[in-house]
Design a protein around this motif. Structure first.
Motif, mmCIF file in Angstrom:
data_model
loop_
_atom_site.group_PDB
_atom_site.id
_atom_site.type_symbol
_atom_site.label_atom_id
_atom_site.label_comp_id
_atom_site.label_asym_id
_atom_site.label_seq_id
_atom_site.Cartn_x
_atom_site.Cartn_y
_atom_site.Cartn_z
ATOM 1 N N GLY A 81 0.900 -1.465 0.199
ATOM 2 C CA GLY A 81 -0.024 -0.453 -0.318
ATOM 3 C C GLY A 81 0.786 0.911 -0.421
ATOM 4 O O GLY A 81 0.112 2.047 0.220
ATOM 5 N N PHE A 82 2.327 0.925 -0.509
ATOM 6 C CA PHE A 82 3.234 2.477 -0.031
ATOM 7 C C PHE A 82 3.230 2.586 -1.896
ATOM 8 O O PHE A 82 3.679 1.596 -2.471
ATOM 9 C CB PHE A 82 4.295 2.164 0.974
ATOM 10 C CG PHE A 82 4.139 2.221 2.230
ATOM 11 C CD1 PHE A 82 3.767 3.692 2.244
ATOM 12 C CD2 PHE A 82 3.925 1.230 2.838
ATOM 13 C CE1 PHE A 82 3.944 3.137 3.627
ATOM 14 C CE2 PHE A 82 4.080 1.257 4.386
ATOM 15 C CZ PHE A 82 3.629 2.117 5.064
ATOM 16 N N TYR A 83 3.388 4.523 -2.187
ATOM 17 C CA TYR A 83 3.982 4.232 -3.151
ATOM 18 C C TYR A 83 5.646 4.682 -3.280
ATOM 19 O O TYR A 83 6.142 5.203 -2.274
ATOM 20 C CB TYR A 83 3.612 5.380 -3.468
ATOM 21 C CG TYR A 83 1.479 5.449 -3.642
ATOM 22 C CD1 TYR A 83 1.259 5.026 -4.964
ATOM 23 C CD2 TYR A 83 0.112 5.963 -2.732
ATOM 24 C CE1 TYR A 83 -0.468 5.103 -4.598
ATOM 25 C CE2 TYR A 83 -0.458 6.361 -2.996
ATOM 26 C CZ TYR A 83 -1.370 5.630 -4.484
ATOM 27 O OH TYR A 83 -2.663 5.071 -4.589
ATOM 28 N N SER A 84 6.020 5.023 -4.378
ATOM 29 C CA SER A 84 6.959 4.612 -5.009
ATOM 30 C C SER A 84 7.780 5.899 -4.891
ATOM 31 O O SER A 84 8.748 6.013 -4.816
ATOM 32 C CB SER A 84 8.062 3.124 -5.021
ATOM 33 O OG SER A 84 7.568 3.157 -6.225
ATOM 34 N N SER A 85 7.226 6.845 -5.536
ATOM 35 C CA SER A 85 7.239 7.646 -6.428
ATOM 36 C C SER A 85 6.065 9.256 -6.571
ATOM 37 O O SER A 85 5.036 8.765 -6.207
ATOM 38 C CB SER A 85 8.004 7.456 -7.697
ATOM 39 O OG SER A 85 6.734 7.620 -9.105
ATOM 40 N N MET A 86 6.293 10.242 -6.486
ATOM 41 C CA MET A 86 5.880 10.782 -6.906
ATOM 42 C C MET A 86 5.899 12.441 -8.115
ATOM 43 O O MET A 86 6.530 11.524 -8.801
ATOM 44 C CB MET A 86 5.512 12.119 -5.646
ATOM 45 C CG MET A 86 5.713 11.964 -3.990
ATOM 46 S SD MET A 86 6.214 12.786 -2.989
ATOM 47 C CE MET A 86 5.095 13.779 -3.466
ATOM 48 N N LEU A 87 3.967 12.167 -8.439
ATOM 49 C CA LEU A 87 4.584 12.852 -10.216
ATOM 50 C C LEU A 87 4.546 14.360 -10.123
ATOM 51 O O LEU A 87 4.837 15.147 -10.280
ATOM 52 C CB LEU A 87 3.014 12.673 -10.668
ATOM 53 C CG LEU A 87 3.050 11.647 -10.848
ATOM 54 C CD1 LEU A 87 1.180 11.414 -11.761
ATOM 55 C CD2 LEU A 87 3.442 10.988 -12.001
ATOM 56 N N THR A 88 4.617 15.010 -8.610
ATOM 57 C CA THR A 88 4.745 16.194 -8.337
ATOM 58 C C THR A 88 6.064 17.022 -7.907
ATOM 59 O O THR A 88 6.757 15.794 -7.509
ATOM 60 C CB THR A 88 3.868 16.739 -7.684
ATOM 61 O OG1 THR A 88 3.624 16.358 -6.603
ATOM 62 C CG2 THR A 88 2.262 17.158 -8.326
ATOM 63 N N GLN A 89 6.614 18.117 -8.392
ATOM 64 C CA GLN A 89 7.716 18.360 -7.077
ATOM 65 C C GLN A 89 7.456 19.168 -6.385
ATOM 66 O O GLN A 89 5.970 19.249 -6.120
ATOM 67 C CB GLN A 89 8.483 19.675 -8.157
ATOM 68 C CG GLN A 89 9.306 18.791 -9.802
ATOM 69 C CD GLN A 89 10.336 17.718 -9.252
ATOM 70 O OE1 GLN A 89 11.053 18.214 -8.403
ATOM 71 N NE2 GLN A 89 10.537 16.556 -9.619
ATOM 72 N N TYR A 90 8.443 19.565 -5.186
ATOM 73 C CA TYR A 90 7.911 20.254 -3.907
ATOM 74 C C TYR A 90 8.050 21.601 -4.024
ATOM 75 O O TYR A 90 8.390 21.462 -5.690
ATOM 76 C CB TYR A 90 8.921 19.788 -3.056
ATOM 77 C CG TYR A 90 10.387 19.918 -3.966
ATOM 78 C CD1 TYR A 90 11.019 21.112 -3.295
ATOM 79 C CD2 TYR A 90 11.356 18.783 -4.193
ATOM 80 C CE1 TYR A 90 12.671 20.707 -3.967
ATOM 81 C CE2 TYR A 90 12.732 18.824 -4.665
ATOM 82 C CZ TYR A 90 12.855 19.713 -4.712
ATOM 83 O OH TYR A 90 14.416 20.055 -4.342
ATOM 84 N N ARG A 91 7.916 22.374 -3.526
ATOM 85 C CA ARG A 91 7.794 24.324 -3.572
ATOM 86 C C ARG A 91 9.248 24.802 -4.269
ATOM 87 O O ARG A 91 10.148 24.292 -3.638
ATOM 88 C CB ARG A 91 6.904 24.725 -2.097
ATOM 89 C CG ARG A 91 7.128 25.922 -3.091
ATOM 90 C CD ARG A 91 6.841 26.906 -1.476
ATOM 91 N NE ARG A 91 5.166 26.107 -0.821
ATOM 92 C CZ ARG A 91 4.536 25.722 0.288
ATOM 93 N NH1 ARG A 91 5.245 25.912 1.290
ATOM 94 N NH2 ARG A 91 4.231 25.575 0.727
ATOM 95 N N HIS A 92 9.060 25.718 -5.280
ATOM 96 C CA HIS A 92 10.021 26.147 -5.381
ATOM 97 C C HIS A 92 10.001 27.142 -5.650
ATOM 98 O O HIS A 92 9.362 28.085 -6.022
ATOM 99 C CB HIS A 92 10.944 25.542 -6.970
ATOM 100 C CG HIS A 92 10.913 24.254 -6.658
ATOM 101 N ND1 HIS A 92 12.275 23.505 -6.809
ATOM 102 C CD2 HIS A 92 10.228 23.013 -7.060
ATOM 103 C CE1 HIS A 92 12.413 23.366 -7.156
ATOM 104 N NE2 HIS A 92 11.265 22.473 -7.501
ATOM 105 N N MET A 93 10.906 28.232 -5.370
ATOM 106 C CA MET A 93 10.807 30.068 -4.823
ATOM 107 C C MET A 93 12.640 30.560 -5.272
ATOM 108 O O MET A 93 13.219 30.119 -5.164
ATOM 109 C CB MET A 93 10.380 30.352 -3.496
ATOM 110 C CG MET A 93 9.249 29.894 -2.881
ATOM 111 S SD MET A 93 9.140 30.664 -1.130
ATOM 112 C CE MET A 93 8.133 29.695 0.146
#
Length: 72
Positions: free
Chosen positions: A52-64
């Motif tokens: 039930g765990f995901y191993s990757s993400m489709l979005t990036q974290y917040r950038h400034m």
């Protein structure tokens, strides 16, 4: 499984006498910092402890990023 992505920017400029102009910009990407997981990487193996765990993400974290510009 929806997708949200909000980008924003803020800019300000000042006249310095009659010779120069100073500009400042602040840009933020993914303002809400909302994670979106890759459904294709969901672990469905019943024999593993990471079920039930995901191993990757489709979005990036917040950038400034900030910018300062002097025109003369």
């Amino acid at each position: 499984d929806g997708y949200i992505n909000v980008d924003a920017s803020l800019a300000k400029s000042w006249n310095l006498a009659e010779l120069a102009k100073l500009g400042f910009t602040w840009e933020v990407y993914n303002v809400t910092n909302t994670p979106r997981f890759d459904v294709g990487t969901l672990n469905t193996a019943l024999t593993q402890s990471s079920l039930g765990f995901y191993s990757s993400m489709l979005t990036q974290y917040r950038h400034m990023q900030f910018g300062l510009r002097l025109d003369f």
